[in-house]
Design an enzyme around this catalytic site. Structure first.
Site, PDB file in Angstrom:
ATOM      1  CE1 TYR A  41       2.152  -2.397   0.046  1.00  0.00           C
ATOM      2  CE2 TYR A  41       0.141  -1.964  -1.194  1.00  0.00           C
ATOM      3  CZ  TYR A  41       1.421  -1.600  -0.832  1.00  0.00           C
ATOM      4  OH  TYR A  41       1.968  -0.436  -1.333  1.00  0.00           O
TER       5      TYR A  41
ATOM      6  CE  LYS B  51       2.110   0.486   2.373  1.00  0.00           C
ATOM      7  NZ  LYS B  51       3.186   1.454   2.627  1.00  0.00           N
TER       8      LYS B  51
END
Length: 347
Positions: A217, A221
């Site tokens: 993740y 990002k």
């Protein structure tokens, strides 16, 4: 002391103050509320994942601000139906709110479909003032998409690269015809700081490898923030499109399906620790404040906006121009190898 206050304001939904509003903890010049969005009559917006979570907050805010039309891109017809039911029953919205909403079914890992949807939107509207790249895969275990790419990178980053590339001509047309700013907002996260040191986008494995749920993740990002800064530098500044504003933002720790349900997929037991934070998480309207600020206010790009409207430097990696260039180059190579040609983004 201000650092502690900013940390609370940027991440949490409550504060130890009389008002309880964490956003009041920041310096007055960095405060912003949804009431300050202003009237958006005549304008057109697009929100990916705009039918739930932070995206729902953005869609609701745009409708309340009298946006003329809003395109919502998402995968699930059931979720958009639930959102429309909620809008229809909301006293803050007018009776025509749902008539101003156009849903497009779109899987961001299917890049040919993304490009097709973008072409449909271009045919259906003569302007696009706001593009909020919100949809994303949360903290979950590693999985490869149809192209053999990590699904976090495919959904959160590459799908939005295809979308932005296909819609840039429409954004430019809006600037030229209406003499206005248009704004593209990428939902990043301060978890980008936790991207492993070895990730530098020098090789394609950085788009494929399994580095653990939270790091997967974080890597995606970081890519969101890198790419927003790349576009600001190479497209807005160098290519002379200075009225097309690219920024990334951090929403905070928000109570959504990602932090309520999906967190249990990688962490069946430890995920309950995230659930225990529910009383102090931001709700979806607090969580969309930085996105709505970024979508309506800035006249400069390349920033990482944290709630409510605090420009932060972000991770050192995100400010590395050579890494921005490598990410853009590899992204284009991977997308075009899958049979989708990028036409607008300079690489």
């Amino acid at each position: 002391m201000q650092t502690i206050k900013s940390t609370i304001a940027e991440n949490l939904g409550v504060a130890p103050t009389r008002s309880g509003d964490p956003h009041q903890l920041v310096e007055p010049r960095h405060r912003f509320s949804l009431e300050q969005v202003g009237d958006l009559s005549g304008k057109v917006a697009l929100v990916t994942g705009g039918s739930e979570g932070v995206g729902f907050g953005c869609t609701h805010t745009l409708l309340k601000a009298n946006i003329d039309k809003i395109f919502v891109l998402s995968k699930s017809q059931d979720i958009i139906s639930q959102a429309k039911d909620a809008f229809a029953q909301d006293d803050q919205l007018d009776a025509n709110a749902n008539a101003r909403l156009a849903w497009k079914q779109c899987d961001l890992t299917d890049w040919k479909s993304v490009q097709k949807v973008a072409r449909e939107i271009t045919d259906e509207t003569e302007r696009l003032d706001i593009l909020i790249a919100n949809a994303g895969k949360g903290i979950m275990t590693h999985a490869l998409d149809r192209h053999g790419i990590d699904s976090h990178m495919s959904t959160n980053h590459l799908g939005h690269v295809v979308l932005i590339d296909a819609l840039l001509p429409l954004l430019n047309k809006t600037v030229e015809k209406h003499q206005t700013y248009v704004r593209v907002v990428s939902l990043s996260s301060n978890l980008a700081e936790q991207t492993p040191q070895e990730v530098d986008f020098t090789q394609e494995s950085d788009f494929k490898s399994d580095i653990g749920p939270q790091s997967l993740y974080a890597r995606s990002k970081l890519a969101n923030l890198l790419f927003a800064r790349y576009l600001d530098r190479e497209y807005s500044q160098k290519a002379g499109h200075d009225h097309v504003i690219f920024n990334a933002c951090h929403p905070g720790v928000v109570e959504t399906r990602q932090t309520q349900v999906w967190i249990h997929e990688p962490f069946p037991i430890l995920g309950y620790g995230m659930n225990l934070l529910n009383p102090i998480k931001k709700d979806i309207f607090q969580g969309c404040v930085s996105a709505m600020y970024s979508a309506t206010q800035p006249t400069k790009g390349g920033n990482f906006i944290c709630p409510p409207a605090v420009p932060e430097e972000g991770p050192a990696k995100s400010r590395d121009q050579e890494m921005q260039d490598r990410l853009a180059r590899l992204s284009k190579e991977i997308i075009e190898r899958a049979g989708v040609t990028l036409l607008t983004i300079p690489v």
